[in-house]
Design an enzyme around this catalytic site. Sequence first.
Site, PDB file in Angstrom:
ATOM      1  N   GLU A  95       8.383  -6.085  -5.753  1.00 38.35           N
ATOM      2  CA  GLU A  95       7.987  -4.674  -5.645  1.00 38.35           C
ATOM      3  C   GLU A  95       9.175  -3.727  -5.660  1.00 38.35           C
ATOM      4  O   GLU A  95       9.156  -2.699  -6.348  1.00 38.35           O
ATOM      5  CB  GLU A  95       7.158  -4.438  -4.374  1.00 38.35           C
ATOM      6  CG  GLU A  95       5.719  -4.925  -4.456  1.00 38.35           C
ATOM      7  CD  GLU A  95       5.544  -6.362  -4.019  1.00 38.35           C
ATOM      8  OE1 GLU A  95       6.545  -7.004  -3.621  1.00 38.35           O
ATOM      9  OE2 GLU A  95       4.407  -6.873  -4.072  1.00 38.35           O
ATOM     10  N   HIS A 117      -2.868  -5.956   5.452  1.00 39.46           N
ATOM     11  CA  HIS A 117      -3.485  -5.525   4.192  1.00 39.46           C
ATOM     12  C   HIS A 117      -4.482  -4.391   4.389  1.00 39.46           C
ATOM     13  O   HIS A 117      -5.356  -4.193   3.553  1.00 39.46           O
ATOM     14  CB  HIS A 117      -4.198  -6.705   3.521  1.00 39.46           C
ATOM     15  CG  HIS A 117      -3.281  -7.715   2.931  1.00 39.46           C
ATOM     16  ND1 HIS A 117      -2.580  -8.617   3.686  1.00 39.46           N
ATOM     17  CD2 HIS A 117      -2.930  -7.954   1.646  1.00 39.46           C
ATOM     18  CE1 HIS A 117      -1.848  -9.390   2.900  1.00 39.46           C
ATOM     19  NE2 HIS A 117      -2.028  -9.006   1.651  1.00 39.46           N
TER      20      HIS A 117
END
Lengths: 373, 327
Positions: B60, B129
């Site tokens: 990322e 998450h």
Amino acid sequence: MARTAATTGSKRSTSKPSAKKPAKAESNGNGRLAAVEMMNAEYQKRRKSQIEAIKKTDKKLLRDMLYQMVLGRIFEEKAAEVYRMGKIGGFCHLYIGQEAIAIGSMMALEPSDMVITSYRDHVQAMVKGITPEAVMAELYGKEGGCVKGKGGSMHMFSKEHEFYGGHGIVGGQIGVGTGMAYAAKYKESGQVTLCYFGEAAVNQGIFHESLNMAQLWKLPIIYICENNQYGMGTSQERAMSTRNIAKKAESYEMANEFVDGMDVMAVRDAALRAIKRAREESLPTLLEVRSYRYMGHSMSDPGNYRTREEIARYQERDPIVLFQDSLKTAKVFTDKDFEAIKQEAIDATKKAIEFAEESPYPSESELLSDVYA
Amino acid sequence: MAVLTIRDALNQALREELIRDENVFIMGEEVAEYDGAYKVTRGLWKEFGDKRVVDTPITELGFTGLGVGAAMAGLRPVIEFMTFNFSILASDQIINHAAKMLYMSGGEFKVPIVFRGPNGSAYQVSSQHSQALEAMYANFPGLKVVMPSTAADAKGLLKSSIRDDNPVIFMEQERMYGMKSEVPEDEDFTIPLGVADVKREGTDCTIVARSMTVPMALEAAEKVQKEFDVSVEVIDPRTIKPLDIDTIIASIMKTNRLVIAEESHSFASVGAEIAYQVMDHAFDHLDAPIKRVSTVEAPMPYAKNLEAAALPSVDKIIAAVKEVCYL
């Protein structure tokens, strides 16, 4: 790199003196002194052929290279002087001792090629074409600075000159530089990207993430590790499990080379090979250029983590002295020429100071401009 | 008008912008061959190929930095985060680089880039998450933050975000990808950033909601209308930054009461900012203290009942409306 000397000071004061002493003797000198002798031995071996090569090199290019090195040196010395007078604020990281890296590599580029570097960016900015006036005025935080006084020492930029900045987060520019090369490949512009960073940045994740993508996607970029052997006050051997940075590229099957960063012609030769690889084959290269920073990490660094002996030995292999010596031996220039070049650099620096002094502070209306496009 | 899911509306926006501008490309994990982890990019790799729709390694920070550099050098990247939770790994490139580049370069380098993906909770995916991160990004000058709640808004705002010359954080919601609504069929349909939308008109109380809490607020409004004859106005800012505070203030001048519903944690949230701005601009128009409905101050638990208890809900919003209306 917004880390203060005070932080280092407090860290150092916590270490036990008894434990510190042998560690210092072992790590703070021997490794680097051995390295300089090794580099010097290699240099002596290639010196003869290099002088022959210099004789065949365009004289104007050689003069420009020397001029840029001398200008970089004198400009930075002046910056240190006016910093101490309080004319420059904040962080100020000087390039003294490392000139051969920027000049050797950047002067092998085409003007349309792109460059990005760390916060130690004054010399790269000038070699790419930003005037000494605009760099000095930026250091002063004045309106005439290359980014209108908004960036300061660590953030020189110029779109016109394809100079993508000085960046303050260790290693951050490695990701950005990879993207610049990605764009060049995407647009088929033929541009090559030079991306500079210090050896301490090699320990950041972004270095490894970027090299992986660059080789995976075959990007036209040259990663230039300016190994000045200290990340702030922490020497490389205290921070890295291996001395060999160039070899790290092999984990990504990337071409790599170790270069003597005190020898501007060696840097140029390595850069030319890497640039050719990028331009013709669209492939990346990692260059580890071993150098030495004479000054502290920034102006607030007392430098008590290394010995005078070590600094003196590296200064004996000063990149300007070595280059001038070769130019003289090759009978390209004389001492008189060197004097003239030095005077030119002194004059340019003087002009830069005058410009910075006279340039007004940015108008307060600048405070909220350029936040959004 | 066509009736589309938010997922398909986003897909249309991406497709149209890929066709319109060859400098637009999509990059992220599983966006190409896999068709997108949540199928937002379905079919785009087949249609546009490797150059325009690019699968990345799980890296990322790396591909975000790459996107920033590519944007500086003239491209218009659309970077997908599989979820915004993973953007935290990349936040150095978003916050220290993308957000500040134009300013610290004295206006020399624009960064026209979109970071998009689902934000907030999903279905029992637990602590790492389920985070709503808009307040973090909205805190940084230089970034725009967009949070659509309908298919039309998703399409129109995504197209505007891609055409915008600034870094835009475009936050979707996994629970909402399948929600359907009408979308104009005009290929040049866009919605300007920074303009709120009155999703329901009312006279007695204003609810400012965004993303997942918009459908909740609308349901709550219907219920309080029926049960208590209270007329609720629902405002969706759609863009968190820049925030269209004028539309919110105009509504409060009419209703004199405000409930803010949001999926993020309450401390230092966007709702806290809205409450401050309302106090600053319309203190004398408030007939009751402002109430907020947020996610509780705990990481998201896994257990279904605990997750539901942590999140805002229709009932919690109704309770807040009743409180500000002194019912």
